[in-house]
Each structure stands twice: as structure tokens, then as C-alpha cells.
Design an enzyme around this catalytic site. Structure first.
Site, PDB file in Angstrom:
ATOM      1  N   LYS A  44       0.818  -1.211   0.000  1.00 17.27           N
ATOM      2  CA  LYS A  44       0.000   0.000   0.000  1.00 17.27           C
ATOM      3  C   LYS A  44       0.853   1.263   0.000  1.00 17.27           C
ATOM      4  O   LYS A  44       1.810   1.372   0.741  1.00 17.27           O
ATOM      5  CB  LYS A  44      -0.888  -0.024   1.256  1.00 17.27           C
ATOM      6  CG  LYS A  44      -1.998   0.973   1.270  1.00 17.27           C
ATOM      7  CD  LYS A  44      -2.933   0.640   2.434  1.00 17.27           C
ATOM      8  CE  LYS A  44      -4.043   1.624   2.608  1.00 17.27           C
ATOM      9  NZ  LYS A  44      -4.907   1.821   1.491  1.00 17.27           N
ATOM     10  N   GLY A  49       6.607   0.840   5.621  1.00 15.21           N
ATOM     11  CA  GLY A  49       7.481  -0.079   4.886  1.00 15.21           C
ATOM     12  C   GLY A  49       7.476   0.180   3.391  1.00 15.21           C
ATOM     13  O   GLY A  49       8.520   0.147   2.738  1.00 15.21           O
ATOM     14  N   CYS A  50       6.309   0.452   2.862  1.00 15.48           N
ATOM     15  CA  CYS A  50       6.186   0.687   1.418  1.00 15.48           C
ATOM     16  C   CYS A  50       6.836   2.004   1.008  1.00 15.48           C
ATOM     17  O   CYS A  50       7.437   2.101  -0.055  1.00 15.48           O
ATOM     18  CB  CYS A  50       4.718   0.645   1.003  1.00 15.48           C
ATOM     19  SG  CYS A  50       3.942  -0.957   1.346  1.00 15.48           S
ATOM     20  N   THR A  51       6.721   3.004   1.874  1.00 12.39           N
ATOM     21  CA  THR A  51       7.364   4.285   1.605  1.00 12.39           C
ATOM     22  C   THR A  51       8.879   4.115   1.610  1.00 12.39           C
ATOM     23  O   THR A  51       9.570   4.572   0.693  1.00 12.39           O
ATOM     24  CB  THR A  51       6.938   5.340   2.647  1.00 12.39           C
ATOM     25  OG1 THR A  51       5.517   5.516   2.559  1.00 12.39           O
ATOM     26  CG2 THR A  51       7.645   6.665   2.419  1.00 12.39           C
ATOM     27  N   ALA A  54      10.045   2.302  -1.569  1.00 13.22           N
ATOM     28  CA  ALA A  54       9.994   3.177  -2.749  1.00 13.22           C
ATOM     29  C   ALA A  54      11.105   4.232  -2.689  1.00 13.22           C
ATOM     30  O   ALA A  54      11.728   4.539  -3.705  1.00 13.22           O
ATOM     31  CB  ALA A  54       8.624   3.847  -2.851  1.00 13.22           C
TER      32      ALA A  54
END
Length: 162
Positions: A44, A49-51, A54
Site C-alpha cells: 500500500k 514499509g512501502c514508503t 519506494a
């Protein structure tokens, strides 16, 4: 005897699936054949974690490009959410949406997960590396974010070196 649908395996070609890019235009994965291609799935936009993942891939993008590789991050988030995520964190990598789940199905990353005793379906953070012939040469499943982008970059450099 019932057979389970097999997800992609090393040596397989890029699946013939189409995503939607962050500009809401169709993006066929097969269009990346002919170049080293890093495809990663994440749960998401705008979560910790996703930030971080990326941002890590964005920070290393010039090195990936120098090795002749492209990077594409994929989640179920909409093109508008991707645009906001890219702008908020000055991301330089490309993001795409898999609204119908066809790519997630092909890569076997749409899985049953558990959190706080509840079971739900979600994206298993995974990364796939394709060579210039469009064949899968390496995959990382159940990715832990810290250091992952560097590990992928090392694999890309090895692949580029031949």
C-alpha cells in the site's frame, strides 16, 4: 487430481498482463522485454514499509539505470493515489496499479495473511528480476525492506556484467 495454479518460476517469461501506470494509461509488462527489468509488488502507498522501499529504490535509480535496468513498483492503489505518493516523497521510480489482480495472480503474490488474529487477503511484498530476454532470473519473496534495494541492485549489476 486437482492441480494448483503455479505462479511464475525462474526461467519463465514475463507474463502477458497489463497494468495501469500512474498516469492512468495501460502498461503491458511484456513491453519491458529487451531490457533488465525489476518488478516489485508492495501492499500500500504511503505506509511506513512501502514508503521506505519506494524511497530506497528511488535513491538507487541512477545506479539501476546505469546498469541498464528499469524499476516498476506495483500495488492495488489507484493512479491518483500513486501520483500523490510520488509527489509527497519525490519518488523517481515508476508505479503501476493492478486493479483486477491479474499480475498479482500471475506472480503468486496475492496471498492469505494474518494480523492481530484476523485472516485477510493481501500482497506479499516480493521482487522479480528479468533479464533482457524477458526471462525471470531471480525472485525475492517475503521481502524485508531494510537493505533490499541494495541487494536487488547487486543482482542487477551481476546480470548486466554478464
Amino acid at each position: 487430481m486437482e492441480t494448483e495454479q503455479m505462479a511464475i518460476e525462474e526461467g519463465d517469461r514475463i507474463p502477458d498482463v497489463t497494468l495501469t501506470d500512474s498516469e492512468d494509461k495501460p502498461l503491458a509488462l511484456r513491453d519491458h522485454a529487451g531490457e533488465i527489468f525489476v518488478l516489485y509488488f508492495y501492499p500500500k502507498d504511503d505506509t511506513s514499509g512501502c514508503t521506505r522501499e519506494a524511497q530506497d529504490f528511488s535513491a538507487l535509480l541512477p545506479e539501476f539505470q546505469a546498469a541498464g535496468a528499469r524499476i516498476l513498483g506495483v500495488s492495488k492503489d489507484s493512479a491518483i493515489k500513486h501520483q500523490k505518493f510520488i509527489a509527497k516523497y519525490d519518488l523517481t521510480i515508476a508505479l503501476a496499479t493492478d486493479a483486477d489482480g491479474s499480475a498479482m495472480e500471475a506472480f503468486g503474490v496475492w496471498v492469505e495473511k494474518q494480523m492481530y488474529g484476523k485472516t485477510y487477503m493481501g500482497i506479499d511484498r516480493s521482487t522479480f528480476l528479468f533479464n533482457a530476454d524477458g526471462k525471470l532470473v531471480r525472485m525475492w519473496r517475503k521481502v524485508r525492506v531494510p537493505g533490499h534495494a541494495v541487494d536487488v541492485l547487486e543482482a542487477v549489476k551481476e546480470l548486466a556484467a554478464g
